[in-house]
Motif scaffolding. Structure first.
Motif, short mmCIF file in Angstrom:
data_model
loop_
_atom_site.label_atom_id
_atom_site.label_comp_id
_atom_site.label_asym_id
_atom_site.label_seq_id
_atom_site.Cartn_x
_atom_site.Cartn_y
_atom_site.Cartn_z
N LYS A 47 0.83 -1.20 0.00
CA LYS A 47 0.00 0.00 0.00
C LYS A 47 0.87 1.26 0.00
CE LYS A 47 -4.02 -1.97 2.42
NZ LYS A 47 -4.85 -1.92 3.65
N LEU A 48 1.93 1.22 0.80
CA LEU A 48 2.81 2.39 0.88
C LEU A 48 3.51 2.65 -0.43
CD1 LEU A 48 4.46 1.99 4.41
CD2 LEU A 48 2.84 3.74 3.69
N LEU A 49 3.80 1.60 -1.19
CA LEU A 49 4.50 1.77 -2.46
C LEU A 49 3.70 2.65 -3.42
CD1 LEU A 49 6.99 0.99 -4.09
CD2 LEU A 49 5.76 -1.04 -4.89
N VAL A 50 2.39 2.46 -3.44
CA VAL A 50 1.53 3.29 -4.29
C VAL A 50 1.53 4.73 -3.79
CG1 VAL A 50 -0.82 3.65 -5.14
CG2 VAL A 50 0.06 1.32 -4.87
N ALA A 51 1.40 4.91 -2.49
CA ALA A 51 1.34 6.26 -1.91
C ALA A 51 2.65 7.01 -2.10
CB ALA A 51 0.98 6.17 -0.43
N VAL A 52 3.76 6.32 -1.85
CA VAL A 52 5.08 6.97 -1.97
C VAL A 52 5.36 7.37 -3.42
CG1 VAL A 52 7.56 6.52 -1.85
CG2 VAL A 52 6.11 5.94 0.08
N SER A 53 4.95 6.54 -4.37
CA SER A 53 5.16 6.85 -5.79
C SER A 53 4.45 8.14 -6.18
CB SER A 53 4.66 5.70 -6.67
OG SER A 53 5.38 4.52 -6.41
N THR A 54 3.23 8.34 -5.67
CA THR A 54 2.47 9.54 -6.03
C THR A 54 3.05 10.79 -5.36
OG1 THR A 54 0.88 9.05 -4.27
CG2 THR A 54 0.35 8.26 -6.47
N THR A 55 3.45 10.69 -4.10
CA THR A 55 4.05 11.86 -3.45
C THR A 55 5.38 12.23 -4.08
OG1 THR A 55 4.98 10.42 -1.73
CG2 THR A 55 2.90 11.52 -1.24
N TRP A 56 6.14 11.21 -4.49
CA TRP A 56 7.43 11.48 -5.12
C TRP A 56 7.26 12.18 -6.46
CZ3 TRP A 56 9.45 9.81 -9.81
CH2 TRP A 56 10.79 10.17 -10.04
N ILE A 57 6.36 11.67 -7.30
CA ILE A 57 6.20 12.27 -8.62
C ILE A 57 5.67 13.70 -8.51
CG2 ILE A 57 3.84 11.46 -9.10
CD1 ILE A 57 6.76 11.60 -11.59
N PHE A 58 4.78 13.95 -7.54
CA PHE A 58 4.28 15.31 -7.36
C PHE A 58 5.39 16.24 -6.89
CE2 PHE A 58 2.60 18.70 -4.67
CZ PHE A 58 1.69 19.30 -5.54
N SER A 59 6.16 15.82 -5.90
CA SER A 59 7.20 16.67 -5.34
C SER A 59 8.30 16.97 -6.35
CB SER A 59 7.80 16.01 -4.09
OG SER A 59 8.66 16.90 -3.42
N THR A 60 8.74 15.95 -7.08
CA THR A 60 9.84 16.17 -8.04
C THR A 60 9.38 17.02 -9.21
OG1 THR A 60 11.68 15.07 -9.16
CG2 THR A 60 9.50 14.13 -9.50
N THR A 61 8.10 16.91 -9.59
CA THR A 61 7.56 17.75 -10.66
C THR A 61 7.51 19.21 -10.24
OG1 THR A 61 6.25 15.92 -11.56
CG2 THR A 61 5.57 18.15 -12.16
N VAL A 62 7.00 19.45 -9.04
CA VAL A 62 6.81 20.83 -8.58
C VAL A 62 8.15 21.51 -8.32
CG1 VAL A 62 5.81 22.25 -6.76
CG2 VAL A 62 4.53 20.33 -7.64
N VAL A 63 9.15 20.78 -7.84
CA VAL A 63 10.44 21.42 -7.59
C VAL A 63 11.11 21.81 -8.90
CG1 VAL A 63 12.03 19.42 -7.55
CG2 VAL A 63 12.40 21.36 -6.01
N LYS A 64 10.87 21.06 -9.97
CA LYS A 64 11.38 21.46 -11.29
C LYS A 64 10.71 22.75 -11.75
CE LYS A 64 12.52 16.84 -13.09
NZ LYS A 64 12.72 16.27 -11.74
#
Length: 298
Positions: A85-102
Motif C-alpha cells: 500500500k505504501l509503495l503506491v502512496a510513496v510513488s504519487t508523493t514522489w512524482i508530485f514533489s519532483t515535478t513541482v520542484v522542477k
C-alpha cells in the motif's frame, strides 16, 4: 517496530536530510525577509514540493515501523500488505514533489532572465515537466488493476512489472533535469558581471548535476536490482529520496544570497583579517619625478 541495521541506517538518512532541507527552506524565506521582497510563484512551488516531501517522509517512517529495509522473509503477512500500500502512496508523493520542484527552478530562472528567447525555452520546459508529472502520476496509480490487486488480489486483476515504470520515469526525469541545469548556462555567461562572479553563479546552478549523478546511479540500481524485492525497493527508495532532497536544496541555493551577505560574509571577513597575516609586496618603479614605491597588501 524498526529493526535491522539497514532500517536504522535509512532512518538516519531520513532524519538528517529532513533537518537539512528544512533549514535550507527556512534560510530561503529568511533571505526573502531580509530582501523585503514579495512572495513569488517559485516560493509557492518550493513550499508545495516541501510539503509533499514531508508527506513522503511520513510514509517512509511508517514503512520503517513495519519492517522496511529488511529481507522479504523477515516480514509478517500484515507488514507486507502495508508495504504494498505504501509503495503506491510513496510513488504519487514522489512524482508530485519532483515535478513541482522542477517548476520552482524554471520559475526562478524566469525571474532572473527576462529575455523573450529564454522565457520561451523555460515555458516550453515547464509544459513538458507538467506533462511528465501527470503521465507518471497516472502510470503509478494504475500500476495494478484494480489498484488493490497486490494486497487484495482478485482472479481477473493484473499488475505491470514495476521495473519498467521505474526505468521510464527515471530516464525521463534524468533528461528533464539535464535540460534544466544546462538551460541557463549561455545566458549566465552573457550577464553583465565580473567573470569570477559568473563562475560562482554557474557553479551554484551546476549543483543540479549532483541530482543527475544520483539518477544515473538509481538507474544502475534499478537494472541490477537485488533479487529480494523488498531490499531492492528500499535501496531505490532511498536514492529517490536523496534525489528529491537535493533538488529542493538546489532550488533554494540561488535565493539565499541576502542571508549570507547579511550574516555570514561580515563574520567571515573579520575572521580572515584576524587569522591571515597581511604581507606587503613592495614594488619600486621609475617615474620622471624619481623612484616611486608602492605597497600592495596581499
Amino acid at each position: 517496530m524498526i529493526r535491522g541495521a539497514t532500517s536504522w541506517s535509512l532512518l538516519a538518512w531520513i532524519i538528517s536530510f529532513t533537518i537539512l532541507t528544512t533549514l535550507v527552506i527556512s534560510l530561503r524565506f529568511w533571505s526573502a525577509r531580509i530582501q523585503k521582497r514579495r512572495f513569488y510563484l517559485d516560493d509557492g512551488f518550493v513550499l508545495a514540493s516541501y510539503v509533499a516531501m514531508l508527506a513522503q517522509i511520513g510514509l517512509g517512517l511508517w514503512g520503517l515501523y513495519h519492517g522496511a529495509g529488511n529481507p522479504s522473509s523477515d516480514y509478517l503477512p500484515e507488514e507486507l500488505i502495508v508495504q504494498t500500500k505504501l509503495l503506491v502512496a510513496v510513488s504519487t508523493t514522489w512524482i508530485f514533489s519532483t515535478t513541482v520542484v522542477k517548476l520552482a527552478v524554471l520559475q526562478l530562472y524566469m525571474r532572473i532572465f527576462s529575455t523573450a528567447a529564454f522565457k520561451r525555452w523555460a515555458i516550453s520546459l515547464m509544459v513538458v515537466v507538467v506533462c511528465f508529472g501527470i503521465t507518471f502520476l497516472v502510470v503509478f496509480i494504475t500500476h495494478c488493476h484494480p489498484v488493490s490487486q497486490e494486497w487484495d488480489p482478485v482472479p481477473w486483476g493484473w499488475c505491470r512489472d514495476l521495473k519498467y515504470s521505474e526505468l521510464s520515469s527515471i530516464s525521463m526525469n534524468l533528461a528533464l533535469d539535464t535540460a534544466i541545469v544546462v538551460l541557463p548556462m549561455p545566458w549566465l555567461w552573457n550577464l553583465q558581471m565580473p567573470t569570477s562572479k559568473k563562475i560562482v553563479v554557474m557553479i551554484m546552478f551546476g549543483f543540479g548535476f549532483a541530482t543527475i549523478a544520483i539518477m544515473c546511479y538509481r538507474i544502475d540500481q534499478t537494472v541490477h536490482s537485488d533479487p529480494d524485492p523488498m531490499i531492492a525497493i528500499a535501496r531505490v527508495g532511498l536514492l529517490s529520496n536523496v534525489e528529491l532532497w537535493l533538488g529542493i536544496i538546489v532550488a533554494c541555493l540561488p535565493t539565499m544570497a541576502p542571508f549570507f551577505r547579511e550574516y555570514i560574509q561580515p563574520g567571515l571577513s573579520t575572521l580572515l583579517q584576524q587569522t591571515i597575516p597581511h604581507h606587503c609586496l613592495v614594488l619600486e618603479a621609475r617615474a620622471p619625478e624619481g623612484a616611486v614605491t608602492k605597497c600592495w597588501w596581499l
